[in-house]
Scaffold this motif. Structure first.
Motif, mmCIF file in Angstrom:
data_model
loop_
_atom_site.group_PDB
_atom_site.id
_atom_site.type_symbol
_atom_site.label_atom_id
_atom_site.label_comp_id
_atom_site.label_asym_id
_atom_site.label_seq_id
_atom_site.Cartn_x
_atom_site.Cartn_y
_atom_site.Cartn_z
ATOM 1 N N ASN A 150 15.373 -51.328 23.389
ATOM 2 C CA ASN A 150 14.665 -50.375 24.249
ATOM 3 C C ASN A 150 15.163 -50.490 25.683
ATOM 4 O OD1 ASN A 150 13.198 -49.598 22.089
ATOM 5 N ND2 ASN A 150 11.229 -50.403 22.791
ATOM 6 N N ALA A 151 15.371 -51.738 26.106
ATOM 7 C CA ALA A 151 15.865 -51.960 27.466
ATOM 8 C C ALA A 151 17.248 -51.330 27.607
ATOM 9 C CB ALA A 151 15.920 -53.454 27.766
ATOM 10 N N ALA A 152 18.106 -51.533 26.602
ATOM 11 C CA ALA A 152 19.453 -50.978 26.661
ATOM 12 C C ALA A 152 19.380 -49.453 26.705
ATOM 13 C CB ALA A 152 20.263 -51.443 25.460
ATOM 14 N N ALA A 153 18.484 -48.879 25.909
ATOM 15 C CA ALA A 153 18.342 -47.425 25.876
ATOM 16 C C ALA A 153 17.927 -46.899 27.246
ATOM 17 C CB ALA A 153 17.331 -47.013 24.816
ATOM 18 N N GLY A 343 17.938 -52.499 32.118
ATOM 19 C CA GLY A 343 16.857 -51.696 31.551
ATOM 20 C C GLY A 343 15.514 -52.385 31.732
ATOM 21 N N ALA A 344 15.520 -53.711 31.599
ATOM 22 C CA ALA A 344 14.272 -54.476 31.768
ATOM 23 C C ALA A 344 13.781 -54.354 33.210
ATOM 24 C CB ALA A 344 14.484 -55.933 31.389
ATOM 25 N N ALA A 345 14.724 -54.350 34.168
ATOM 26 C CA ALA A 345 14.338 -54.217 35.583
ATOM 27 C C ALA A 345 13.698 -52.848 35.817
ATOM 28 C CB ALA A 345 15.556 -54.389 36.476
ATOM 29 N N MET A 346 14.261 -51.805 35.172
ATOM 30 C CA MET A 346 13.694 -50.463 35.318
ATOM 31 C C MET A 346 12.272 -50.433 34.773
ATOM 32 S SD MET A 346 17.054 -48.411 34.002
ATOM 33 C CE MET A 346 16.223 -46.859 33.772
ATOM 34 N N PHE A 347 12.113 -51.037 33.594
ATOM 35 C CA PHE A 347 10.793 -51.037 32.965
ATOM 36 C C PHE A 347 9.794 -51.820 33.819
ATOM 37 C CE2 PHE A 347 7.698 -52.350 29.657
ATOM 38 C CZ PHE A 347 7.314 -51.083 29.270
ATOM 39 N N ALA A 348 10.253 -52.936 34.390
ATOM 40 C CA ALA A 348 9.372 -53.765 35.229
ATOM 41 C C ALA A 348 8.862 -52.952 36.424
ATOM 42 C CB ALA A 348 10.122 -55.012 35.701
ATOM 43 N N LEU A 349 9.759 -52.195 37.028
ATOM 44 C CA LEU A 349 9.356 -51.404 38.188
ATOM 45 C C LEU A 349 8.364 -50.303 37.792
ATOM 46 C CD1 LEU A 349 9.664 -50.753 41.183
ATOM 47 C CD2 LEU A 349 11.611 -49.310 40.600
#
Ligand code: ADP
Ligand code: MG
Length: 541
Positions: A150-153, A343-349
């Motif tokens: 999901n993070a990669a996506a 991707g994880a950084a985007m989700f975290a924000l």
């Protein structure tokens, strides 16, 4: 406060955040590398090395190092003892996290607290809880645990925003694990459709082939010398094998000279040879990928729209070519070993934005990130509110006796038993089964043992051998003279944080038993203790 995404990998880890312009960026470690080997080396009491130095030291003194700890996350009773202290997999991972976050902190000059940590889609509740605890032990506030595909996506989505639902095949070949996953991305929603892989297949297998080739070339010319007896030579050989493999992703041919016992042997390896030496390994990943695509098709995904390459190994061009042929689409690849952290950084924000919604305006990076992804502010908030761990990767059930087995009434202990999955894999959490009816096996049955079993193999199966007993409770003192086949109702409730509550009741008498199982993880006091303890460790290497 900035939010961070962490790819806590089997062989390498990586940390990223979203910058002022809304772009996810990877932060370098203390020696300027963008990824850090997930290796901890216990030099002295409370003095550890983490990363490159630890990986090198481990080649000569493997007994003082922990590698590939991700494979043991969530397993109970695993401990590593060094200099008189025993560490859990959670504490080892916490040390890696601490190394990443301290470097990021020094780099940015601001504290690192809020993080999203990624895990393979195949991780069960126990492994996820262990990862969450590792974050807590490292002193972090874990906003969520996110699936790596999901993070990669998400990360690819930021580079090429698209409208409408898309199905992505994420092919992730790292240093020691292979995962292949079909993910659906639709506006403000990302979800795993199905996932598979080989937990013990990765770059290290490619390295071993190159090492054997080098060794072979040497001993063919000097059959009387035995360099395998020299640990220093073998250490050098391992380092060189991995380097050679990596260099052949950009160069078509490389030279090395191997020196041992006074003999010097020049060796040449070209890209074609490397591909031949490792062809069967690549074939295995392709066969597994075909299975995943077939499974997605059974689940109503007729075609994958895009193929995304993740993991350092996918820098090897043969992978891109062969996979492209198999799927009939050119795969997309961009810094494949950094995509998950980004991707994880985007989700975290987005998570932070959603949690702060209504408390003033969204931060500038958040607004810009949303725009880059082609999302409105509201949609971005909605994506951030998505429970990342919403789907149960492995099912839970209870053991029942096969009443068709004549032994069930005469000698229940010997009768065939099997597992009924009350909460099957793929169920959204929190999950509540409501009362499910079972029956007593014999006349005058005094009590019922309620056993909780977790699915242990990738495919769901009712055989005991494919499941793992994780806990039990006893419904005692049933009223006397109960006829056999008296109904008993069992309810499972599984929270998002892995707390499973089991309730069993015999409705006529109202007798019941209720118990909780924390699926994976240490108890609170153990986490607090580990946190103080890990904080004491000097990790400056
Ligand atoms: P993991 O997800 O397992 O932690 P990574 O995604 O970082 O690991 O992948 C690590 C693997 O990628 C190692 O085997 C490494 O040798 C390999 N790798 C890194 N760069 C290259 C490259 N340029 N060419 C081929 N393989 C590479
Ligand atoms: Mg990885």
């Amino acid at each position: 406060m900035t939010a961070f995404g962490i790819d806590l990998g089997t062989t390498n880890s990586c940390i990223a955040c979203v910058d002022e312009s809304g772009r996810p960026v990877v932060l370098p470690n203390a020696i300027g590398e963008l990824t850090t080997p997930s290796v901890v080396y216990f030099d002295q009491r409370e003095k550890v090395w983490i990363g490159r130095a630890a990986k090198d030291a481990a080649l000569l003194a493997p007994d003082l190092a922990v590698q590939l700890v991700k494979r043991q996350m969530g397993l109970e009773g695993v401990g590593f003892t060094f200099h008189g202290t025993t560490y859990t997999p959670e504490s080892i991972s916490a040390l890696v996290l601490k190394e990443l976050t301290s470097a990021a902190q020094r780099h940015l000059g601001e504290p690192v607290r809020d993080v999203v940590i990624t895990v393979p889609a195949s991780f069960g509740v126990a492994e996820r809880t262990a990862t969450l605890l590792a974050g807590e032990i490292a002193g972090l506030n874990v906003l969520d645990i996110l699936d790596e595909p999901n993070a990669a996506a998400l990360s690819y989505r930021e580079r090429a925003p698209v409208q409408g639902p898309r199905h992505l095949l994420v092919y992730d070949l790292g240093g020691g694990t292979f995962d292949t996953t079909v993910v659906r991305v639709d506006g403000d929603h990302v979800e795993v459709i199905c996932t598979g892989g080989e937990p013990d297949l990765g770059g290290a297998d490619w390295d071993a082939r190159v090492r054997d080739f080098l060794l072979d070339t040497f001993t063919r010319q000097h059959p009387r010398l035995d360099p395998t007896a020299d640990p220093h030579f073998m250490k050098e050989l391992s380092i060189r094998a991995e380097q050679l493999k990596e260099e052949l992703s950009t160069m078509t041919s490389r030279h090395r000279s191997l020196a041992f016992g006074g003999a010097v042997v020049p060796v040449e390896l070209n890209r074609r040879q490397l591909e031949e030496l490792t062809a069967d390994l690549l074939d295995r990943t392709l066969a597994r990928t075909e299975k995943t695509i077939a499974e997605a098709r059974r689940k109503g995904v007729p075609d994958v729209d895009e193929v995304i390459l993740v993991g350092g190994m996918t820098r090897m061009s043969a992978i891109m070519e062969r996979l492209g042929k198999l799927v009939g689409k050119a795969p997309r690849r961009h810094e494949p070993d950094l995509a998950v952290a980004r991707g994880a950084a985007m989700f975290a924000l987005l998570k932070q934005m959603e949690q702060g919604a209504g408390q003033g305006r969204a931060s500038r990076p958040a607004v810009r990130l949303a725009a880059r992804m082609g999302l409105g502010e509201k949609q971005a908030e909605k994506l951030g509110s998505q429970r990342a761990t919403a789907v149960l990767p492995r099912g839970f059930g209870t053991k029942v006796l096969d009443i068709n087995d004549p032994l069930a009434t005469t000698n229940p202990a010997l009768a065939r038993a099997y597992v009924v999955h009350l909460i099957p894999a793929g169920t959204a959490l929190p999950a509540d089964t409501g009362p499910v009816t079972f029956h007593t096996a014999i006349d005058n049955q005094p009590g019922i043992e309620v056993e909780v079993w977790e699915q242990a193999s990738e495919e769901s199966s009712e055989e005991l051998a494919d499941n793992k007993l994780i806990g039990r409770g006893k419904l005692r003192d049933l009223p006397p003279k109960l006829p056999k086949h008296t109904p008993v109702e069992i309810t499972f409730f599984l929270s998002e944080t892995g707390l499973l509550t089991v309730n069993a009741v015999e409705p006529a008498s109202g007798r019941q038993v209720r118990f909780d199982l924390q699926i994976g993880g240490l108890d609170r006091s153990a986490v607090d203790l580990a946190r103080t303890f890990v904080a004491r460790h000097d990790t400056s290497s």
